[in-house]
Design a protein around this motif. Structure first.
Motif, PDB file in Angstrom:
ATOM      1  N   LEU A  14       0.905  -1.113   0.178  1.00 23.92           N
ATOM      2  CA  LEU A  14       0.068  -0.063   0.011  1.00 23.92           C
ATOM      3  C   LEU A  14       1.145   1.362   0.050  1.00 23.92           C
ATOM      4  O   LEU A  14       0.645   2.063  -0.741  1.00 23.92           O
ATOM      5  N   VAL A  15       1.878   1.378   0.850  1.00 20.71           N
ATOM      6  CA  VAL A  15       2.812   2.407   0.795  1.00 20.71           C
ATOM      7  C   VAL A  15       3.581   2.633  -0.478  1.00 20.71           C
ATOM      8  O   VAL A  15       3.832   3.948  -0.929  1.00 20.71           O
ATOM      9  N   LEU A  16       4.000   1.587  -1.096  1.00 18.59           N
ATOM     10  CA  LEU A  16       4.796   1.531  -2.275  1.00 18.59           C
ATOM     11  C   LEU A  16       3.849   2.056  -3.384  1.00 18.59           C
ATOM     12  O   LEU A  16       4.114   3.042  -4.286  1.00 18.59           O
ATOM     13  N   ILE A  18       0.641   3.632  -3.391  1.00 20.31           N
ATOM     14  CA  ILE A  18      -0.285   4.818  -3.330  1.00 20.31           C
ATOM     15  C   ILE A  18       0.570   5.830  -2.320  1.00 20.31           C
ATOM     16  O   ILE A  18       0.600   7.081  -2.885  1.00 20.31           O
ATOM     17  N   GLY A  19       1.076   5.556  -1.094  1.00 19.20           N
ATOM     18  CA  GLY A  19       1.832   6.635  -0.603  1.00 19.20           C
ATOM     19  C   GLY A  19       2.970   7.173  -1.234  1.00 19.20           C
ATOM     20  O   GLY A  19       3.338   8.450  -1.224  1.00 19.20           O
ATOM     21  N   LEU A  20       3.912   6.323  -1.718  1.00 22.01           N
ATOM     22  CA  LEU A  20       5.349   7.072  -2.367  1.00 22.01           C
ATOM     23  C   LEU A  20       5.006   7.925  -3.608  1.00 22.01           C
ATOM     24  O   LEU A  20       5.443   8.906  -3.670  1.00 22.01           O
ATOM     25  N   PRO A  21       3.960   7.558  -4.633  1.00 20.49           N
ATOM     26  CA  PRO A  21       3.748   8.411  -5.659  1.00 20.49           C
ATOM     27  C   PRO A  21       3.102   9.567  -4.979  1.00 20.49           C
ATOM     28  O   PRO A  21       3.428  10.855  -5.335  1.00 20.49           O
ATOM     29  N   LEU A  22       2.342   9.565  -4.036  1.00 24.11           N
ATOM     30  CA  LEU A  22       1.756  11.022  -3.465  1.00 24.11           C
ATOM     31  C   LEU A  22       3.032  11.715  -2.739  1.00 24.11           C
ATOM     32  O   LEU A  22       3.177  13.134  -2.693  1.00 24.11           O
ATOM     33  N   TYR A  23       3.860  11.038  -2.298  1.00 28.60           N
ATOM     34  CA  TYR A  23       5.008  11.574  -1.377  1.00 28.60           C
ATOM     35  C   TYR A  23       5.988  12.527  -2.596  1.00 28.60           C
ATOM     36  O   TYR A  23       6.446  13.529  -2.429  1.00 28.60           O
ATOM     37  N   ILE A  24       6.174  11.889  -3.655  1.00 34.64           N
ATOM     38  CA  ILE A  24       7.026  12.159  -4.813  1.00 34.64           C
ATOM     39  C   ILE A  24       6.197  13.609  -5.239  1.00 34.64           C
ATOM     40  O   ILE A  24       6.975  14.632  -5.495  1.00 34.64           O
ATOM     41  N   VAL A  60       8.373  -1.388   8.787  1.00 34.76           N
ATOM     42  CA  VAL A  60       7.274  -1.919   7.830  1.00 34.76           C
ATOM     43  C   VAL A  60       8.126  -2.886   6.691  1.00 34.76           C
ATOM     44  O   VAL A  60       7.530  -3.969   6.557  1.00 34.76           O
ATOM     45  N   PHE A  61       9.080  -2.508   6.149  1.00 34.31           N
ATOM     46  CA  PHE A  61       9.661  -3.077   4.900  1.00 34.31           C
ATOM     47  C   PHE A  61      10.799  -4.116   5.537  1.00 34.31           C
ATOM     48  O   PHE A  61      11.149  -5.066   4.563  1.00 34.31           O
ATOM     49  N   LEU A  62      11.121  -4.271   6.898  1.00 37.26           N
ATOM     50  CA  LEU A  62      12.132  -5.195   7.361  1.00 37.26           C
ATOM     51  C   LEU A  62      11.610  -6.633   7.077  1.00 37.26           C
ATOM     52  O   LEU A  62      10.463  -6.936   7.580  1.00 37.26           O
TER      53      LEU A  62
END
Length: 81
Positions: A14-16, A18-24, A60-62
């Motif tokens: 979900l982070v990769l 949705i969240g990452l494109p929004l952060y970019i 989360v990614f660990l």
């Protein structure tokens, strides 16, 4: 409270996605608001923001790329040699 493997895997997806494109988009907008920064200042801001999003989410990614530790393991006798 520790997150389970499947929960962390879903959350990381979900982070990769949705969240990452929004952060970019937010990072590019912030740099766009700056008054004509030099290329080195721009690079420094992008690198800094790149590490900034990652730090709170590293737990989360660990271990996501590894096999599920909660899954039942096959017996050694069942494997062909």
């Amino acid at each position: 409270m520790a997150l389970g493997y499947k929960t962390r895997r879903r959350l990381s997806l979900l982070v990769l996605l949705i969240g990452l494109p929004l952060y970019i988009v937010v990072a590019v907008t912030l740099v766009g608001w700056m008054d004509r920064p030099s290329i080195w200042m721009e690079l420094l801001v992008y690198v800094g923001l790149g590490f900034l999003w990652m730090m709170p989410l590293r737990r989360v990614f660990l271990g996501i790329g590894q096999a599920d530790p909660d899954a039942p393991q096959p017996d050694r006798a069942d494997r062909p040699e």
